[in-house]
Design a protein around this motif. Structure first.
Motif, PDB file in Angstrom:
ATOM      1  N   GLU A 284       5.101   4.134   9.431  1.00 30.89           N
ATOM      2  CA  GLU A 284       4.955   2.976   8.138  1.00 30.89           C
ATOM      3  C   GLU A 284       3.546   2.268   8.159  1.00 30.89           C
ATOM      4  O   GLU A 284       2.955   1.985   9.190  1.00 30.89           O
ATOM      5  N   THR A 285       3.033   2.175   7.145  1.00 26.32           N
ATOM      6  CA  THR A 285       1.729   1.551   6.934  1.00 26.32           C
ATOM      7  C   THR A 285       1.865  -0.065   6.886  1.00 26.32           C
ATOM      8  O   THR A 285       2.712  -0.617   6.212  1.00 26.32           O
ATOM      9  N   GLN A 286       1.039  -0.598   7.485  1.00 27.99           N
ATOM     10  CA  GLN A 286       0.947  -2.068   7.445  1.00 27.99           C
ATOM     11  C   GLN A 286      -0.314  -2.832   6.904  1.00 27.99           C
ATOM     12  O   GLN A 286      -1.609  -1.887   7.047  1.00 27.99           O
ATOM     13  N   ILE A 287      -0.503  -3.698   6.382  1.00 24.90           N
ATOM     14  CA  ILE A 287      -1.781  -4.390   5.847  1.00 24.90           C
ATOM     15  C   ILE A 287      -2.266  -5.396   6.995  1.00 24.90           C
ATOM     16  O   ILE A 287      -1.302  -6.110   7.210  1.00 24.90           O
ATOM     17  N   LEU A 288      -3.234  -4.997   7.668  1.00 19.62           N
ATOM     18  CA  LEU A 288      -3.853  -5.745   8.841  1.00 19.62           C
ATOM     19  C   LEU A 288      -4.974  -6.723   8.616  1.00 19.62           C
ATOM     20  O   LEU A 288      -5.675  -6.371   7.690  1.00 19.62           O
TER      21      LEU A 288
ATOM     22  N   LYS B 251       0.795  -1.227   0.083  1.00 16.85           N
ATOM     23  CA  LYS B 251       0.248  -0.001   0.081  1.00 16.85           C
ATOM     24  C   LYS B 251       0.805   1.295   0.003  1.00 16.85           C
ATOM     25  O   LYS B 251       0.517   2.188  -0.351  1.00 16.85           O
ATOM     26  N   VAL B 252       2.083   1.059   0.457  1.00 19.55           N
ATOM     27  CA  VAL B 252       3.044   2.422   0.620  1.00 19.55           C
ATOM     28  C   VAL B 252       3.745   2.497  -0.761  1.00 19.55           C
ATOM     29  O   VAL B 252       3.729   3.668  -1.227  1.00 19.55           O
ATOM     30  N   ASN B 253       4.142   1.417  -1.385  1.00 19.35           N
ATOM     31  CA  ASN B 253       4.888   1.536  -2.610  1.00 19.35           C
ATOM     32  C   ASN B 253       4.710   0.485  -3.371  1.00 19.35           C
ATOM     33  O   ASN B 253       5.536  -0.694  -3.215  1.00 19.35           O
ATOM     34  N   ILE B 254       3.684   0.441  -4.205  1.00 24.59           N
ATOM     35  CA  ILE B 254       3.252  -0.849  -4.741  1.00 24.59           C
ATOM     36  C   ILE B 254       4.228  -1.474  -5.869  1.00 24.59           C
ATOM     37  O   ILE B 254       4.602  -2.582  -6.373  1.00 24.59           O
ATOM     38  N   ALA B 255       5.047  -0.283  -6.255  1.00 22.20           N
ATOM     39  CA  ALA B 255       6.316  -0.698  -7.278  1.00 22.20           C
ATOM     40  C   ALA B 255       7.308  -1.542  -6.803  1.00 22.20           C
ATOM     41  O   ALA B 255       7.929  -2.404  -7.438  1.00 22.20           O
ATOM     42  N   LYS B 256       7.504  -1.243  -5.448  1.00 15.28           N
ATOM     43  CA  LYS B 256       8.790  -1.949  -4.927  1.00 15.28           C
ATOM     44  C   LYS B 256       8.178  -2.772  -3.593  1.00 15.28           C
ATOM     45  O   LYS B 256       8.758  -3.945  -3.472  1.00 15.28           O
ATOM     46  N   ALA B 257       7.278  -2.352  -2.861  1.00 14.62           N
ATOM     47  CA  ALA B 257       6.776  -3.069  -1.718  1.00 14.62           C
ATOM     48  C   ALA B 257       7.588  -3.612  -0.802  1.00 14.62           C
ATOM     49  O   ALA B 257       7.811  -4.451  -0.158  1.00 14.62           O
ATOM     50  N   LEU B 258       8.381  -2.460  -0.535  1.00  9.47           N
ATOM     51  CA  LEU B 258       9.595  -2.483   0.240  1.00  9.47           C
ATOM     52  C   LEU B 258       9.518  -1.216   1.094  1.00  9.47           C
ATOM     53  O   LEU B 258       9.505   0.030   0.567  1.00  9.47           O
ATOM     54  N   PRO B 259      10.090  -1.053   2.483  1.00 14.19           N
ATOM     55  CA  PRO B 259       9.970   0.370   2.964  1.00 14.19           C
ATOM     56  C   PRO B 259      11.069   1.272   2.552  1.00 14.19           C
ATOM     57  O   PRO B 259      10.790   2.598   2.569  1.00 14.19           O
ATOM     58  N   TYR B 260      12.159   0.881   2.299  1.00 14.00           N
ATOM     59  CA  TYR B 260      13.392   1.541   1.640  1.00 14.00           C
ATOM     60  C   TYR B 260      14.355   0.591   1.261  1.00 14.00           C
ATOM     61  O   TYR B 260      14.529  -0.625   1.168  1.00 14.00           O
ATOM     62  N   SER B 261      15.124   1.242   0.475  1.00 10.94           N
ATOM     63  CA  SER B 261      16.290   0.667  -0.524  1.00 10.94           C
ATOM     64  C   SER B 261      17.115  -0.437   0.069  1.00 10.94           C
ATOM     65  O   SER B 261      17.529  -1.404  -0.454  1.00 10.94           O
ATOM     66  N   ALA B 262      17.754  -0.058   1.344  1.00 10.51           N
ATOM     67  CA  ALA B 262      18.405  -0.803   1.907  1.00 10.51           C
ATOM     68  C   ALA B 262      18.003  -1.980   2.890  1.00 10.51           C
ATOM     69  O   ALA B 262      18.761  -2.574   3.589  1.00 10.51           O
ATOM     70  N   TYR B 263      16.662  -2.080   2.797  1.00 10.59           N
ATOM     71  CA  TYR B 263      15.814  -2.952   3.876  1.00 10.59           C
ATOM     72  C   TYR B 263      16.229  -4.628   3.369  1.00 10.59           C
ATOM     73  O   TYR B 263      16.292  -4.798   2.135  1.00 10.59           O
ATOM     74  N   VAL B 264      16.587  -5.086   4.478  1.00  5.94           N
ATOM     75  CA  VAL B 264      16.774  -6.647   4.133  1.00  5.94           C
ATOM     76  C   VAL B 264      15.851  -7.404   5.097  1.00  5.94           C
ATOM     77  O   VAL B 264      16.324  -8.587   5.511  1.00  5.94           O
ATOM     78  N   GLY B 265      14.852  -7.005   5.532  1.00  3.06           N
ATOM     79  CA  GLY B 265      14.021  -7.689   6.697  1.00  3.06           C
ATOM     80  C   GLY B 265      13.273  -8.710   6.075  1.00  3.06           C
ATOM     81  O   GLY B 265      12.870  -8.800   4.688  1.00  3.06           O
ATOM     82  N   GLY B 266      12.687  -9.442   6.424  1.00  2.00           N
ATOM     83  CA  GLY B 266      11.749 -10.569   6.343  1.00  2.00           C
ATOM     84  C   GLY B 266      12.506 -11.937   5.874  1.00  2.00           C
ATOM     85  O   GLY B 266      12.241 -12.683   7.022  1.00  2.00           O
ATOM     86  N   VAL B 267      13.154 -12.186   4.945  1.00  2.51           N
ATOM     87  CA  VAL B 267      13.712 -13.456   4.650  1.00  2.51           C
ATOM     88  C   VAL B 267      15.026 -13.343   4.200  1.00  2.51           C
ATOM     89  O   VAL B 267      14.979 -12.582   2.930  1.00  2.51           O
TER      90      VAL B 267
END
Length: 207
Positions: free
Chosen positions: A203-207, A114-130
């Motif tokens: 930051e926005t989350q999909i809940l 919802k924040v960035n549909i093109a990238k679906a990441l919060p910022y370029s250096a983000y390495v969270g998740g997996v």
């Protein structure tokens, strides 16, 4: 040249005391999906679920470091995948193995769509998740920081140290590394992280 792992250890974090029933439901979903993908990829693997046993503030660095030590005590794994329990892989082509550089596997995360549909990441250096990294690289980086209580900071910390060690993270192709984020409620933001990253707090989350 790509160095494929003979044995893969998947370390998943689950938060005790924070919507426990929902976390257990997430765990069943993710394990069923991972077994299907890992077996199709014909990997020798182990899945380790690491969670806090005491009512305390969440610390993902401690959990992941414990998972690494536990896996090493059980078998000689040469590749480690650190996996949020609420992220479901959407593409069987996501390669659950280690390259010569650490990899950010969750290149597209629906939580941030919802924040960035093109990238679906919060910022370029983000390495969270997996993420995936070889055991030798994990040791070179001295694992994850234990200094961040609450969410936030641990991923940025290891991304910065990986760059400094000349083994920067690579990112999976966004058309392949796609993950669906199951709804969840997380702990408070790390005070250390919040002090340096005030913009992330909203930051926005999909809940």
């Amino acid at each position: 040249m790509v160095s494929l792992a003979d044995r893969v250890a998947l370390d998943q974090d689950a938060q005790t005391g924070l919507k426990r029933s929902r976390q257990e439901k997430h765990l069943k979903i993710i394990i069923n999906n991972l077994h299907r993908i890992l077996q199709r990829q014909q990997l020798k693997y182990g899945i380790f679920v690491i969670e806090l046993s005491l009512p305390t503030t969440f610390n993902i660095g401690v959990l992941m470091n414990m998972g690494f030590l536990l896996a090493n005590n059980i078998s000689e794994y040469d590749c480690f995948v650190f996996h949020d329990v609420d992220l479901i892989p959407l593409d069987d082509r996501i390669a659950y193995h280690c390259d010569v550089s650490p990899k950010h596997m969750s290149a597209f995360n629906t939580k941030y769509a919802k924040v960035n549909i093109a990238k679906a990441l919060p910022y370029s250096a983000y390495v969270g998740g997996v993420i995936s990294l070889r055991g030798v690289d994990y040791k070179k980086l001295n694992g994850f920081s234990n200094a961040y209580f609450g969410w936030g900071g641990t991923d940025d910390d290891i991304e910065i140290r990986a760059k400094a060690a000349m083994i920067p993270f690579k990112r999976e192709n966004q058309n392949i590394g796609r993950y669906y984020a199951l709804p969840h409620q997380r702990d408070k933001m790390s005070s250390k992280y919040a002090a340096n990253n005030k913009h992330v707090a909203t930051e926005t989350q999909i809940l």
